[in-house]
Design an enzyme around this catalytic site. Structure first.
Site, PDB file in Angstrom:
ATOM      1  N   PRO A 106       0.825  -1.202   0.000  1.00 10.53           N
ATOM      2  CA  PRO A 106       0.000   0.000   0.000  1.00 10.53           C
ATOM      3  C   PRO A 106       0.870   1.267   0.000  1.00 10.53           C
ATOM      4  O   PRO A 106       1.926   1.296   0.629  1.00 10.53           O
ATOM      5  CB  PRO A 106      -0.823  -0.110   1.287  1.00 10.53           C
ATOM      6  N   GLY A 110       3.717   4.182   5.114  1.00 12.53           N
ATOM      7  CA  GLY A 110       4.846   3.857   5.988  1.00 12.53           C
ATOM      8  C   GLY A 110       5.446   2.487   5.796  1.00 12.53           C
ATOM      9  O   GLY A 110       6.236   2.034   6.630  1.00 12.53           O
ATOM     10  N   LEU A 111       5.120   1.825   4.682  1.00 11.98           N
ATOM     11  CA  LEU A 111       5.673   0.484   4.457  1.00 11.98           C
ATOM     12  C   LEU A 111       6.797   0.486   3.412  1.00 11.98           C
ATOM     13  O   LEU A 111       7.220  -0.561   2.941  1.00 11.98           O
ATOM     14  CB  LEU A 111       4.562  -0.492   4.039  1.00 11.98           C
ATOM     15  N   SER A 114       7.599   3.418  -1.844  1.00 11.22           N
ATOM     16  CA  SER A 114       8.374   4.167  -2.837  1.00 11.22           C
ATOM     17  C   SER A 114       9.822   3.692  -2.869  1.00 11.22           C
ATOM     18  O   SER A 114      10.416   3.552  -3.939  1.00 11.22           O
ATOM     19  CB  SER A 114       8.275   5.672  -2.612  1.00 11.22           C
ATOM     20  N   ALA A 115      10.402   3.404  -1.706  1.00 12.35           N
ATOM     21  CA  ALA A 115      11.788   2.902  -1.705  1.00 12.35           C
ATOM     22  C   ALA A 115      11.852   1.555  -2.409  1.00 12.35           C
ATOM     23  O   ALA A 115      12.768   1.285  -3.194  1.00 12.35           O
ATOM     24  CB  ALA A 115      12.300   2.770  -0.277  1.00 12.35           C
ATOM     25  N   ASP A 157      14.833   3.233   4.656  1.00 13.54           N
ATOM     26  CA  ASP A 157      13.883   2.504   3.811  1.00 13.54           C
ATOM     27  C   ASP A 157      14.622   1.800   2.670  1.00 13.54           C
ATOM     28  O   ASP A 157      14.460   0.600   2.453  1.00 13.54           O
ATOM     29  CB  ASP A 157      12.839   3.464   3.220  1.00 13.54           C
TER      30      ASP A 157
END
Ligand code: PMV
Length: 324
Positions: A106, A110-111, A114-115, A157
């Site tokens: 998602p 915070g998971l 994007s990184a 990340d």
């Protein structure tokens, strides 16, 4: 065609404070972004993803920030920068590429979505072009994207998603890789409220720049707490790790990055028997995590769902980015 895959990440302890030089503990988890790349028309890069809502093509070297809006601006442009950097590194600037991005992670919660997409993009493009990159180089290429999204990323990340496993991270030091433990589960609870990491990081950084004494004190405590959490993890003292996660959530509440929704999911997880629970990532919405004994994972997951979250029982990804 080359396909690369990279995991999502959760921060177990130390988010925000890690931006200001403290250590943080993070784990790669088995939700993945996948990038498939093949050659395209010379000079043109096409990127599409139904999950991320992007479908566009660009001439390399001609990204015009001002013409991009919404998801294109926040997701597509940083990916374009990663592609361009990788093409440059391969000495193949004029080549054309077609990229298809898929993701189970998602976005904006915070998971490390994007990184993860940046890391799989750099790895896929480099592999297609025959560029031999070690993980450190992939991570460095992908970091351009995080810098773009929120001026002052710690790099945790990109590092976690690149290397996989459990990582004790501190800016300017080589990541310390801990042996993943089989004896505990991590359950993620998504509030479903997306937020901007950049805004939250700036809010906290602003207080640090003003020399806010409370924040400096809290930051030091969080740093100590992370070192204890890493020891607890290594010693398989999961009761202690859970207690430290609870304490870390309290510190994050004190700096104002939790929300009533996050607190509700955290409480639901603890009441259902979690060893510890806390928000994960920048906060302000997004996700929380709970640490659980294997026998309790389903009841904790149900309790998170019943409190209005969307739960995922995840496993540690040990490999990080890989070519499939
Ligand atoms: O993007 P998020 O929500 O996973 O946050 C990353 C963790 C922060 O410590 C808040 C920022 C950083 O760059 O370390």
């Amino acid at each position: 065609m080359t396909v690369a895959r990279a995991p999502a990440k959760v921060i177990v302890t130390g988010e925000h404070f890690v931006v200001h030089g403290q250590p943080a503990l993070a784990a790669a988890v088995n939700l993945y972004s996948t990038v498939a790349v093949e050659s395209g028309s010379p000079g043109t890069v096409e990127i599409s993803s139904s999950e991320l809502g992007i479908d566009a093509s660009f001439q390399t070297g001609a990204i015009d920030e001002k013409n991009l809006e919404g998801p294109e601006r926040s997701i597509l442009e940083p990916l374009m920068l990663v592609v361009e950097r990788t093409l440059e590194r391969a000495g193949s600037k004029g080549l054309g590429l077609r990229l298809q991005v898929k993701s189970q992670i998602p976005v904006g919660v915070g998971l490390g979505s994007s990184a993860s997409t940046a890391v799989s993009t750099a790895a896929a493009v480099a592999h297609l072009l025959g560029l031999q990159l070690d993980k450190g180089m992939i991570c460095e290429l992908a970091s351009v994207q995080e810098q773009y999204i929120h001026g002052k990323p710690s790099g945790i990340d990109a590092t976690t998603t690149t290397y996989g496993g459990v990582v004790l991270f501190r800016i300017g030091q080589s990541p310390n890789h801990l042996q993943p433990a089989e004896e505990v589960r991590i359950i993620i609870g998504n509030t479903g409220t997306a937020r901007s990491t950049g805004d939250l990081v700036s809010k906290v950084s602003h207080r640090v720049q003003l020399g806010d004494r409370d924040l400096v004190r809290i930051s030091d405590s969080a740093g100590q707490l992370t070192l204890q959490a890493a020891d607890a993890y290594k010693n398989k003292d999961f009761q202690q790790l859970g207690r430290l996660m609870d304490e870390n959530h309290e510190l994050l509440r004190q700096i104002g990055v939790s929300t009533p929704q996050l607190d509700r999911l955290v409480k639901a997880a603890r009441d259902a028997g979690a060893l510890g629970a806390k928000l994960t990532g920048a906060g302000g919405g997004g996700c929380m995590i709970a640490l659980s004994r294997p026998a309790d994972d389903k009841s904790i997951s149900k309790a998170i769902d019943a409190a209005g979250g969307r739960s995922y029982i995840v496993a540690i990804d040990r490999l990080g980015v890989r070519i499939d």
